[in-house]
Design an enzyme around this catalytic site. Structure first.
Site, PDB file in Angstrom:
ATOM      1  N   ARG A 150       0.864  -1.176   0.000  1.00 25.59           N
ATOM      2  CA  ARG A 150       0.000   0.000   0.000  1.00 25.59           C
ATOM      3  C   ARG A 150       0.903   1.229   0.000  1.00 25.59           C
ATOM      4  NH1 ARG A 150      -2.163  -3.409   4.097  1.00 25.59           N
ATOM      5  NH2 ARG A 150      -4.265  -4.186   3.617  1.00 25.59           N
ATOM      6  N   LYS A 169      -2.464  -2.066   7.927  1.00 26.06           N
ATOM      7  CA  LYS A 169      -3.637  -1.494   8.590  1.00 26.06           C
ATOM      8  C   LYS A 169      -3.737  -2.010  10.018  1.00 26.06           C
ATOM      9  CE  LYS A 169      -6.576  -0.613   4.563  1.00 26.06           C
ATOM     10  NZ  LYS A 169      -7.892  -0.888   3.927  1.00 26.06           N
ATOM     11  N   HIS A 195      -2.186   2.494  -5.876  1.00 24.55           N
ATOM     12  CA  HIS A 195      -2.925   1.239  -5.710  1.00 24.55           C
ATOM     13  C   HIS A 195      -2.997   0.453  -7.015  1.00 24.55           C
ATOM     14  CE1 HIS A 195      -4.632  -0.192  -2.005  1.00 24.55           C
ATOM     15  NE2 HIS A 195      -5.623  -0.784  -2.648  1.00 24.55           N
ATOM     16  N   ARG A 200      -0.291  -1.937  -6.965  1.00 26.13           N
ATOM     17  CA  ARG A 200      -0.627  -3.020  -6.030  1.00 26.13           C
ATOM     18  C   ARG A 200      -1.562  -4.026  -6.709  1.00 26.13           C
ATOM     19  NH1 ARG A 200      -1.227  -4.326  -0.452  1.00 26.13           N
ATOM     20  NH2 ARG A 200      -3.355  -4.762   0.246  1.00 26.13           N
ATOM     21  N   HIS A 223      -4.374  -8.811   3.356  1.00 29.41           N
ATOM     22  CA  HIS A 223      -5.836  -8.823   3.434  1.00 29.41           C
ATOM     23  C   HIS A 223      -6.276  -9.723   4.591  1.00 29.41           C
ATOM     24  CE1 HIS A 223      -6.339  -7.783  -1.121  1.00 29.41           C
ATOM     25  NE2 HIS A 223      -6.147  -6.713  -0.382  1.00 29.41           N
ATOM     26  N   TYR A 251      -9.301 -10.551  -7.647  1.00 28.34           N
ATOM     27  CA  TYR A 251      -8.303 -10.729  -8.694  1.00 28.34           C
ATOM     28  C   TYR A 251      -8.594 -11.948  -9.560  1.00 28.34           C
ATOM     29  CZ  TYR A 251      -5.992  -7.126  -6.071  1.00 28.34           C
ATOM     30  OH  TYR A 251      -5.738  -5.943  -5.438  1.00 28.34           O
TER      31      TYR A 251
END
Length: 299
Positions: free
Chosen positions: A146, A170, A241, A244, A267, A276
């Protein structure tokens, strides 16, 4: 009450400052709708539903509306479970349905075109910035970070000999992410010129610095990539992004396990990574349409 909620988001939910500010902004929007004299604890499902209707009139996309409503739900969940209200009025609050939008991705050829454009001096940058931006592209595309993780990356986070980075994602959660030999090489090329900058006190360990010797912001990286893509003649909507997404798509197309990609991206839910597979399926369909002889004859 708002301060307690902010503390809850930080301490119990582990949200970053930017995420906390987004949630608090949602509550400020609700307070503005109700009026400054209205106690948020008195809200009913009817009042909150009216707020949702007004959101729809503001021109916000369905995704943005859903995000605000998610913030409102989180706030009333906190109030209910902390005993500040007798029931949760947002429990049955309905958000607009949104389609699953596939993210924009870059092909390897487009990545290489951006690198060539950069090295040919299209942006008229100093040599140190050219080398820095070259390393940034390799780290973003080579590891799928990120942009917030990129700008906070420090030398002490990188194990060059082992080929790994310690990434704080995160909620300040840490994960180990491999760094490619190409990215390591470009960092080592950039490092001597970086060290000649007048580095500000406290910024010495940050990997990527601006001209003034301070670590980069997310906006700086965004502007750099947009300008570079435009100079390369790429018409897609580009952001950090995008690289990414491109990393994840390239990994999937190369045969990587979806679970491995989930871990690399940081994630929490595998369902986030599964988008994806939709990109991969879409590309397979395009390949059939473009190259199968029956489809060529039809065209």
């Amino acid at each position: 009450m708002i301060k307690e909620y902010s503390n809850y988001l930080q301490l119990e939910q582990g949200l970053s400052p930017n995420s906390r500010e987004a949630y608090l902004h949602d509550i400020r929007m609700l307070q503005d709708f109700m009026g400054s004299d209205y106690d948020l604890r008195d809200a009913t499902l009817g009042v909150l539903s009216e707020f949702v209707v007004e959101l729809g009139k503001t021109g916000l996309s369905a995704a943005s509306q859903a995000r605000v409503i998610s913030g409102v739900r989180s706030f009333y969940h906190f109030l209910f479970y902390s005993g500040k209200i007798p029931y949760n009025p947002a429990e049955r609050l309905v958000a607009p349905k949104i389609g699953r939008r596939l993210p924009e991705v870059l092909s390897l050829q487009e990545i290489e075109l951006m690198i060539t454009t950069l090295e040919q001096g299209a942006l008229n940058l100093d040599e140190v910035l050219v080398l820095r931006n070259r390393a940034i592209i390799e780290v973003l595309y080579g590891s799928g970070l990120r942009v917030s993780e990129l700008v906070s990356l420090k030398f002490s986070d990188i194990r060059f000999d082992e080929g790994y980075m310690i990434i704080r994602g995160k909620g300040d959660k840490q994960r180990l992410v491999p760094i490619s030999p190409m990215a390591i090489e470009r960092i080592h090329v950039y490092e001597p010129l970086r060290n000649r900058l007048n580095i500000k006190k406290g910024e010495e360990d940050y990997l990527f610095l601006n001209r003034r010797g301070a670590h980069l912001t997310r906006t700086m990286v965004l502007i750099m990539l947009k300008d570079l893509a435009a100079a390369a003649g790429i018409k897609k909507t580009i952001s950090p992004h995008t690289l990414r997404h491109s990393f994840a798509t390239s990994m999937l197309e190369g045969g990587a396990n979806l679970r491995v990609i989930q871990m690399l991206l940081g994630h929490e839910q595998i369902t986030t990574t599964e988008i994806y597979t939709h990109i991969d399926n879409q590309r397979m369909r395009e390949e059939i349409i473009n190259f199968h002889p029956r489809n060529q004859k039809k065209r």
